[in-house]
Design a protein around this motif. Structure first.
Motif, PDB file in Angstrom:
ATOM      1  N   GLY B 280       0.828  -1.206   0.000  1.00 19.15           N
ATOM      2  CA  GLY B 280       0.000   0.000   0.000  1.00 19.15           C
ATOM      3  C   GLY B 280       0.863   1.257   0.000  1.00 19.15           C
ATOM      4  O   GLY B 280       1.877   1.335   0.678  1.00 19.15           O
ATOM      5  N   VAL B 281       0.444   2.247  -0.785  1.00 18.53           N
ATOM      6  CA  VAL B 281       1.151   3.533  -0.828  1.00 18.53           C
ATOM      7  C   VAL B 281       0.558   4.412   0.273  1.00 18.53           C
ATOM      8  O   VAL B 281      -0.641   4.683   0.277  1.00 18.53           O
ATOM      9  CB  VAL B 281       0.982   4.177  -2.222  1.00 18.53           C
ATOM     10  N   PRO B 282       1.375   4.875   1.236  1.00 18.87           N
ATOM     11  CA  PRO B 282       0.846   5.549   2.421  1.00 18.87           C
ATOM     12  C   PRO B 282       0.690   7.062   2.281  1.00 18.87           C
ATOM     13  O   PRO B 282       1.521   7.720   1.674  1.00 18.87           O
ATOM     14  CB  PRO B 282       1.923   5.238   3.474  1.00 18.87           C
ATOM     15  N   ARG B 283      -0.389   7.578   2.859  1.00 20.45           N
ATOM     16  CA  ARG B 283      -0.606   9.028   2.961  1.00 20.45           C
ATOM     17  C   ARG B 283      -1.350   9.303   4.264  1.00 20.45           C
ATOM     18  O   ARG B 283      -1.920   8.393   4.867  1.00 20.45           O
ATOM     19  CB  ARG B 283      -1.460   9.552   1.792  1.00 20.45           C
ATOM     20  N   VAL B 284      -1.389  10.586   4.661  1.00 19.46           N
ATOM     21  CA  VAL B 284      -2.179  10.967   5.827  1.00 19.46           C
ATOM     22  C   VAL B 284      -3.042  12.175   5.457  1.00 19.46           C
ATOM     23  O   VAL B 284      -2.581  13.076   4.743  1.00 19.46           O
ATOM     24  CB  VAL B 284      -1.278  11.224   7.074  1.00 19.46           C
ATOM     25  N   ALA B 285      -4.304  12.163   5.918  1.00 18.45           N
ATOM     26  CA  ALA B 285      -5.246  13.221   5.539  1.00 18.45           C
ATOM     27  C   ALA B 285      -5.001  14.470   6.368  1.00 18.45           C
ATOM     28  O   ALA B 285      -4.974  14.413   7.597  1.00 18.45           O
ATOM     29  CB  ALA B 285      -6.685  12.739   5.729  1.00 18.45           C
ATOM     30  N   LEU B 286      -4.850  15.632   5.694  1.00 15.96           N
ATOM     31  CA  LEU B 286      -4.636  16.895   6.397  1.00 15.96           C
ATOM     32  C   LEU B 286      -5.957  17.558   6.765  1.00 15.96           C
ATOM     33  O   LEU B 286      -6.000  18.456   7.580  1.00 15.96           O
ATOM     34  CB  LEU B 286      -3.799  17.842   5.533  1.00 15.96           C
ATOM     35  N   GLU B 287      -7.045  17.121   6.116  1.00 16.25           N
ATOM     36  CA  GLU B 287      -8.389  17.580   6.501  1.00 16.25           C
ATOM     37  C   GLU B 287      -9.386  16.484   6.173  1.00 16.25           C
ATOM     38  O   GLU B 287      -9.034  15.471   5.588  1.00 16.25           O
ATOM     39  CB  GLU B 287      -8.756  18.907   5.819  1.00 16.25           C
ATOM     40  N   ARG B 288     -10.648  16.733   6.572  1.00 16.85           N
ATOM     41  CA  ARG B 288     -11.704  15.758   6.312  1.00 16.85           C
ATOM     42  C   ARG B 288     -12.012  15.734   4.813  1.00 16.85           C
ATOM     43  O   ARG B 288     -12.192  16.781   4.205  1.00 16.85           O
ATOM     44  CB  ARG B 288     -12.949  16.188   7.095  1.00 16.85           C
ATOM     45  N   VAL B 289     -12.041  14.544   4.213  1.00 16.99           N
ATOM     46  CA  VAL B 289     -12.306  14.436   2.781  1.00 16.99           C
ATOM     47  C   VAL B 289     -13.326  13.328   2.548  1.00 16.99           C
ATOM     48  O   VAL B 289     -13.153  12.208   3.035  1.00 16.99           O
ATOM     49  CB  VAL B 289     -11.019  14.108   1.981  1.00 16.99           C
ATOM     50  N   ASP B 290     -14.373  13.662   1.800  1.00 21.92           N
ATOM     51  CA  ASP B 290     -15.372  12.664   1.417  1.00 21.92           C
ATOM     52  C   ASP B 290     -14.978  12.089   0.058  1.00 21.92           C
ATOM     53  O   ASP B 290     -14.987  12.793  -0.946  1.00 21.92           O
ATOM     54  CB  ASP B 290     -16.753  13.328   1.348  1.00 21.92           C
TER      55      ASP B 290
END
Ligand code: HEM
Ligand code: SF4
Lengths: 67, 393
Positions: B280-290
């Motif tokens: 899996g390619v990892p990321r982290v959400a900086l805000e709420r995203v639908d």
């Protein structure tokens, strides 16, 4: 088909050059996309759509042109 | 509720088919808590993954407090060290990446093709000279991209045993805590030495980076490690895994022998079918995203993009579970997507096209030297592949 590119969104992946080398190139200086022609022949439409779909930066915009 | 460690490594493969994605990545996108308690989405939908990887609201910065690490080793190695641009966001990411893009341009790599062909031929000559059977990983798949990336970077190939072994330890999550960190430090120290020795010698990407005034020696070393490792581990594992896949599909290998031009498309299909970046390619959400489809990612949630599952999307790739070297597989996500999409992809393509094409042509009787069931696959490594590949001809 009318083509525009947005260098600010280009990440130099080269997908466009692989797909439609007569329309797109990459600069020797910084690797950013360079448009070789902005109104390619209608036969290239399918390739242009593929290039736009493959572009990881969303840097390629296509517009149909009225004849 | 699935337990946390099922998302991480080792990522066991389904019984009987080591080419199919890890079963724990074959499900609808869902939210889990990771081994460290951090919330993390496993995304498996092709469109959702494309959206995330193109969207700046998802960060690749490994120093973010809830960046998703699939195991403690990865966190120790990454979160505590100077980062390469792989784990940075723009503008810093693209500032660094653009220093190297021209070295990996399609036209640059095309000019290298004759040189890559010579390296492939010489390596194969040596393997043939040592006699059948041989380990294709040690004799061919690993030396070819190592020789190429050493030339390109200006790293002495004479040190290959050192950096290959350290690279293996770094990416092996079954090692005890401490070992991968030591490997990372050894590699960083090594690249710093290589860079320091380049004073006045302009050959190669490392020298070019070291000669710039605007990079610290730590930055040169951290990015040098990325280029050296990404430059040989990936192509090596793709070469050996592709060889097994073709040996298991002899009619397709025969088609490639009859029509060598098919190798270009075949490499795209092998990238799709095998997807060696399997955790899996990892990321982290900086805000709420639908993201639609009921997937609402909260600020601070980790996201793991399961590109191996997305690359089996039946709508995009009809009969997606089958290897078909004649299909159009170009929409695969094996190189990632968005601003971090693989910098080395022109090089990887050229190496794979030349290495696999030459192998098929020169060794028409190539076969496994052990039963298929005895092959050891790298389920515990960050990059999937084979530990060794005994072949005969
Ligand atoms: C078959 C071979 C390869 C595969 C499957 C592959 C896959 C990938 C993937 C999936 C990413 C994106 C990671 C992310 O978004 O977090 C990536 C990035 C990268 N790859 Fe490759 N890669 C391959 C070969 C290479 C080679 C030969 C090089 C040569 C130097 C290379 C250098 C890089 C670099 C520098 C990045 C970071 C790009 C960035 O963050 O902007 N890769 N690769
Ligand atoms: S495909 Fe997009 S990102 Fe890649 S070089 Fe072309 S314009 Fe740039």
């Amino acid at each position: 088909m009318h083509v525009t590119v947005d260098q600010d969104r280009c990440c130099s992946s080269g997908q466009c050059v692989l797909t439609a080398p007569t329309v797109f190139d990459q600069s020797d200086e910084d690797g950013l996309v360079v448009l070789l022609q902005d109104r390619p022949a209608p036969e290239l439409a399918a390739k242009l759509r593929t290039a736009a779909a493959l572009c990881p930066g969303g840097a390629i915009t296509l517009a149909e042109v009225a004849r | 509720m699935t337990t946390a460690e099922q998302l991480g490594l080792p990522a066991p493969r389904p019984a009987g088919c080591p080419f199919d994605p890890p079963p724990n990545h074959r499900r609808a996108s869902a939210r889990f808590s990771l081994w460290d308690g951090n919330p993390c989405w496993l995304l498996t939908d092709y469109q959702q993954i494309r959206t995330v990887l193109m969207d700046r609201r998802f960060s690749a910065d490994a120093h973010h407090p809830t960046f998703p690490f699939t195991n403690p080793v990865a966190r120790e190695v990454i979160a505590t060290r100077k980062q390469s641009f792989l784990r940075m966001d723009d503008p810093e990411h693209s500032r660094l990446r653009r220093m190297m893009t021209t070295d990996f341009l399609i036209k640059k790599v095309d000019a290298l093709r004759p040189r890559i062909q010579r390296i492939v031929d010489q390596t194969l000559d040596e393997m043939i000279a040592t006699g059948s059977p041989a380990d294709l990983v040690a004799r061919f798949a690993l030396p070819v991209p190592s020789l190429v990336i050493c030339e390109l970077l200006g790293v002495p190939y004479a040190d290959h045993e050192f950096f290959q072994e350290q690279g293996r330890l770094l990416l092996d999550t079954s090692q005890p805590l401490g070992v991968p960190q030591q490997a990372m430090d050894a590699l960083t120290g090594y690249l710093a030495e290589v860079a320091a020795a380049k004073q006045g010698d302009p050959d190669g990407v490392i020298a070019k980076l070291a000669a710039r005034g605007d990079l610290t020696p730590e930055e040169v070393a951290a990015n040098g490690v990325l280029l050296l490792l990404a430059g040989h581990e990936t192509t090596a594992n793709m070469t050996s895994l592709s060889t097994v896949a073709l040996l298991r599909h002899p009619a397709q290998a025969e088609r490639l022998r009859q029509d060598p031009g098919l190798i270009l498309g075949a490499v795209e299909e092998l990238l799709r079918y095998l997807t060696i970046v399997h955790t899996g390619v990892p990321r982290v959400a900086l805000e709420r995203v639908d993201l639609g489809g009921g997937v609402v990612v909260e600020e601070g949630d980790g996201v793991l993009c399961a590109i191996s599952t997305a690359n089996r999307d039946p709508e995009l790739f009809g009969d997606a579970e089958q290897l078909d070297v004649e299909r159009d597989a170009r929409r695969h996500l094996a190189f990632g997507f968005g601003v971090h999409q693989c910098l080395g992809q022109p090089l990887a393509r050229a190496e794979l096209q030349i290495a696999l094409g030459t192998l098929l042509r020169r060794l028409p009787t190539l076969r496994l030297a052990v039963p298929f069931e005895e092959l050891r696959f790298r389920t515990e490594a960050l990059i999937y592949g084979l530990h060794e590949l005994p072949v005969a001809w």
